[in-house]
Design a protein around this motif. Sequence first.
Motif, PDB file in Angstrom:
ATOM      1  N   MET A 188       0.759  -1.196   0.078  1.00 48.56           N
ATOM      2  CA  MET A 188       0.057   0.051   0.069  1.00 48.56           C
ATOM      3  C   MET A 188       0.928   1.119   0.095  1.00 48.56           C
ATOM      4  O   MET A 188       1.855   1.324   0.729  1.00 48.56           O
ATOM      5  N   THR A 189       0.616   1.987  -0.949  1.00 48.04           N
ATOM      6  CA  THR A 189       1.806   3.212  -1.335  1.00 48.04           C
ATOM      7  C   THR A 189       1.056   4.328  -0.572  1.00 48.04           C
ATOM      8  O   THR A 189      -0.087   4.202  -0.148  1.00 48.04           O
ATOM      9  N   THR A 190       1.726   5.334  -0.871  1.00 43.96           N
ATOM     10  CA  THR A 190       1.151   6.647   0.018  1.00 43.96           C
ATOM     11  C   THR A 190       0.244   7.612  -0.769  1.00 43.96           C
ATOM     12  O   THR A 190      -0.039   8.631  -0.317  1.00 43.96           O
ATOM     13  N   ASP A 191       0.035   7.224  -2.225  1.00 47.37           N
ATOM     14  CA  ASP A 191      -0.662   8.105  -3.014  1.00 47.37           C
ATOM     15  C   ASP A 191      -1.873   8.089  -2.690  1.00 47.37           C
ATOM     16  O   ASP A 191      -2.650   7.188  -2.544  1.00 47.37           O
ATOM     17  N   SER A 192      -2.594   9.362  -2.955  1.00 44.63           N
ATOM     18  CA  SER A 192      -3.932   9.491  -2.667  1.00 44.63           C
ATOM     19  C   SER A 192      -5.059   8.975  -3.636  1.00 44.63           C
ATOM     20  O   SER A 192      -6.093   8.832  -3.669  1.00 44.63           O
ATOM     21  N   ARG A 193      -4.342   8.702  -4.839  1.00 45.95           N
ATOM     22  CA  ARG A 193      -5.339   8.210  -5.960  1.00 45.95           C
ATOM     23  C   ARG A 193      -4.942   6.831  -6.298  1.00 45.95           C
ATOM     24  O   ARG A 193      -5.242   5.950  -5.956  1.00 45.95           O
ATOM     25  N   PHE A 194      -3.872   6.719  -7.272  1.00 46.59           N
ATOM     26  CA  PHE A 194      -3.555   5.176  -7.811  1.00 46.59           C
ATOM     27  C   PHE A 194      -2.221   5.306  -8.292  1.00 46.59           C
ATOM     28  O   PHE A 194      -1.681   6.232  -8.640  1.00 46.59           O
ATOM     29  N   ILE A 195      -1.747   4.021  -8.333  1.00 44.26           N
ATOM     30  CA  ILE A 195      -0.226   3.827  -8.735  1.00 44.26           C
ATOM     31  C   ILE A 195      -0.406   3.751 -10.378  1.00 44.26           C
ATOM     32  O   ILE A 195      -0.958   2.815 -10.891  1.00 44.26           O
ATOM     33  N   HIS A 196       0.320   4.390 -11.255  1.00 43.30           N
ATOM     34  CA  HIS A 196       0.419   4.041 -12.658  1.00 43.30           C
ATOM     35  C   HIS A 196       1.619   3.342 -13.290  1.00 43.30           C
ATOM     36  O   HIS A 196       1.362   2.675 -14.045  1.00 43.30           O
ATOM     37  N   ASN A 197       2.616   3.572 -12.497  1.00 43.13           N
ATOM     38  CA  ASN A 197       3.830   2.953 -13.005  1.00 43.13           C
ATOM     39  C   ASN A 197       4.569   2.522 -11.838  1.00 43.13           C
ATOM     40  O   ASN A 197       4.771   3.140 -10.765  1.00 43.13           O
ATOM     41  N   ILE A 198       5.594   1.593 -11.997  1.00 42.55           N
ATOM     42  CA  ILE A 198       6.672   0.944 -11.113  1.00 42.55           C
ATOM     43  C   ILE A 198       7.841   0.900 -11.731  1.00 42.55           C
ATOM     44  O   ILE A 198       7.906   0.429 -12.908  1.00 42.55           O
ATOM     45  N   THR A 199       9.127   1.220 -11.085  1.00 42.18           N
ATOM     46  CA  THR A 199      10.170   0.729 -11.652  1.00 42.18           C
ATOM     47  C   THR A 199      11.205   0.216 -10.310  1.00 42.18           C
ATOM     48  O   THR A 199      11.219   1.115  -9.346  1.00 42.18           O
ATOM     49  N   ALA A 200      11.899  -0.681 -10.684  1.00 41.03           N
ATOM     50  CA  ALA A 200      12.654  -1.436  -9.691  1.00 41.03           C
ATOM     51  C   ALA A 200      14.008  -1.619 -10.146  1.00 41.03           C
ATOM     52  O   ALA A 200      14.401  -2.398 -11.103  1.00 41.03           O
ATOM     53  N   TRP A 204      -0.749   8.874  -9.182  1.00 42.23           N
ATOM     54  CA  TRP A 204      -1.412  10.091 -10.044  1.00 42.23           C
ATOM     55  C   TRP A 204      -1.604  11.042  -9.194  1.00 42.23           C
ATOM     56  O   TRP A 204      -1.942  12.285  -9.745  1.00 42.23           O
ATOM     57  N   GLY A 205      -1.825  10.826  -8.050  1.00 40.62           N
ATOM     58  CA  GLY A 205      -2.089  12.001  -6.975  1.00 40.62           C
ATOM     59  C   GLY A 205      -0.924  12.853  -6.846  1.00 40.62           C
ATOM     60  O   GLY A 205      -1.007  13.686  -6.006  1.00 40.62           O
ATOM     61  N   GLY A 206       0.403  12.501  -7.186  1.00 39.64           N
ATOM     62  CA  GLY A 206       1.466  13.171  -7.078  1.00 39.64           C
ATOM     63  C   GLY A 206       2.621  12.653  -6.202  1.00 39.64           C
ATOM     64  O   GLY A 206       3.581  13.524  -5.940  1.00 39.64           O
ATOM     65  N   LYS A 207       2.600  11.531  -5.751  1.00 37.76           N
ATOM     66  CA  LYS A 207       3.632  11.107  -4.722  1.00 37.76           C
ATOM     67  C   LYS A 207       4.481   9.935  -5.675  1.00 37.76           C
ATOM     68  O   LYS A 207       3.702   9.025  -6.217  1.00 37.76           O
ATOM     69  N   THR A 208       5.749  10.106  -5.581  1.00 36.88           N
ATOM     70  CA  THR A 208       6.693   8.955  -6.085  1.00 36.88           C
ATOM     71  C   THR A 208       7.343   8.346  -4.701  1.00 36.88           C
ATOM     72  O   THR A 208       7.863   9.069  -4.037  1.00 36.88           O
ATOM     73  N   ASP A 209       6.743   7.267  -4.369  1.00 36.23           N
ATOM     74  CA  ASP A 209       7.474   6.638  -3.319  1.00 36.23           C
ATOM     75  C   ASP A 209       8.803   5.938  -3.809  1.00 36.23           C
ATOM     76  O   ASP A 209       8.853   5.357  -4.382  1.00 36.23           O
TER      77      ASP A 209
END
Length: 587
Positions: free
Chosen positions: A178-190, A200-205
């Motif tokens: 569960m990430t900290t973004d207020s909306r949804f996760i669009h992309n992930i990079t590992a 999408w809400g503006g957070k990159t964790d």
Amino acid sequence: MLPQRTFLFTRISVSVCAFVFALSLPARAELNARLLAQLDPFTGNNRYADVWGEGHYAYLGSFSGSGVMIIDITNLNAPVLAGHYDPPAGGRFQDVVVIGGIGYFSSENDGGVHIVDVRDPASPKLLSQVGTAQNGYGRVHELFVADGILYEADSRTPTVKIFDVRNPAAPVFVRDLMTTDSRFIHNITALNGRLYTSGWGGKTDIYDVRRILTEAPVLLGSVDSGNASHSNWVSNDGRLLASARETLDGDVRLFDISDPASPKLLATITAASLGLSAYSVHNPYIVGNLLFASWYQAGTQVIDITDPAKPVLVGSYDTFADPVNGFDGNWGVYPFLGLDRVLLSDLDGGLFIVDFSNAAAGPRTVSAASYAISALTEKAIVAAFGSNLAVATQGATSLPLPTALSGTTVRVQDSTGAERLAPLFYVSPLQVNYQIPPGTAAGPATIKITSGDGRISTGAAIIAAAAPSLFTLDQSGAGAAAALDAFTFTGPPYAATRSGGEPNIIAFYGTGLGADATDADGNVSASVKAAIDGTPATVEYAGRAPGFVGLNQLNIALPSGLTPGTHNVVVKRNGRTGNTVTIAIRQ
């Protein structure tokens, strides 16, 4: 196996030292770029999606349901469709990743993730699916695979789903994140043990996922990357984050994340700042000191980020000629096969293969045999060309090779972030010849050359498992091969057959066969292919050339019936084809 006899190499007056010394605005449509080929596999509006590359294949997804196209790019100027994965239930595959011949395709039509064996392109085989029955998402918008771990983002929720796919035929659910973004996760990079999520809400964790199989990820920090944060990439050392926002007038933001808990905005790259006209940026990637960004109607932009606070446009190729109107044009870019063969996907135009060699910023590191800026390999002999690279001219005079000459050093930072000093053959103000350090990992690399007066020159390179190239007599990378008759130890022209009528064998000299074939005993001929005028030729030996650092020797049997005259020779390993050289056969 024939005696290697590399000490006789000097008889033709060629030595290692000789080798190594020696739409957008019309004006921006093509900047330091050259189109090699385009392939639109199917007629109609297919809405092609992401693109990936591995070996001599490109993989092209389709957002409209045409499956995944497998394209043979052995001939960069004439790609051909080699296979097509299109399951009966439909193949609306947006994101594609291929690792070791295993494809991971994200489905937007309730198929979850399809894991497919594509090692036989003509007959791709479904190994498994990760869907709701496996605790995954039915609709997967973006995915990433690293270290045997699959990460899923559905672009609908702030949760990332994580699976163990070390056995691709039997994926195992690991956990939800569960990430900290207020909306949804669009992309992930590992990358290198860290996970970066674009919210999408503006957070990159930023998470530590080094122990993801046994422990929950540790949140290291969050970046306020702006609304509609779409995708991201980081530098090899994990200090620079490129975050793209997909929205009207979307931009790329560069952040210093040396301390993930305290990120700092360094620059915001907008279409206006680059002189572009496009709806939005899409996907960013970092190769050394270069940022590649697909920018919809403006095509792919290449930006020098040597100083990330002062980005400079150095390359551009536009795949789309029509007016700006929503989401059209360049969707994906894959720059990790080499600067001379960057893959672009256009929503309607399909696959583009573009040579961005001239966009290279800083010193250009090339094969010392072929002078190609394509992929290099661990232990290969290379040459860097630039200016102010050294305060004096000096060559190495002893072994092991030094890591400093006239005060000049070369550091190669590989895709894992590890930095190593390179062994040096020769330095001068305009040219430095060195060996890619042993242990350098495959992937994008940053080259840093520091001269004796403290000047630092930074460049980019792609490291591959193998990137064979052959030396030539005139040291141009083309023309007559630096080679010997393996029995008489004489140079050209060569006899086609031996005294008893058997095919003659020619010893060729090159570099870039790979770490297992360079500065190490062994014969890797079983994995090396050779062709003479397109006819397969038997490789009797491929490995080290004893007595020389970084030098390879290949003993190749001539095909029967070879006529007098000049003939073309090409070698290949691990999907990488070397430069074309020639041999002369006498009457």
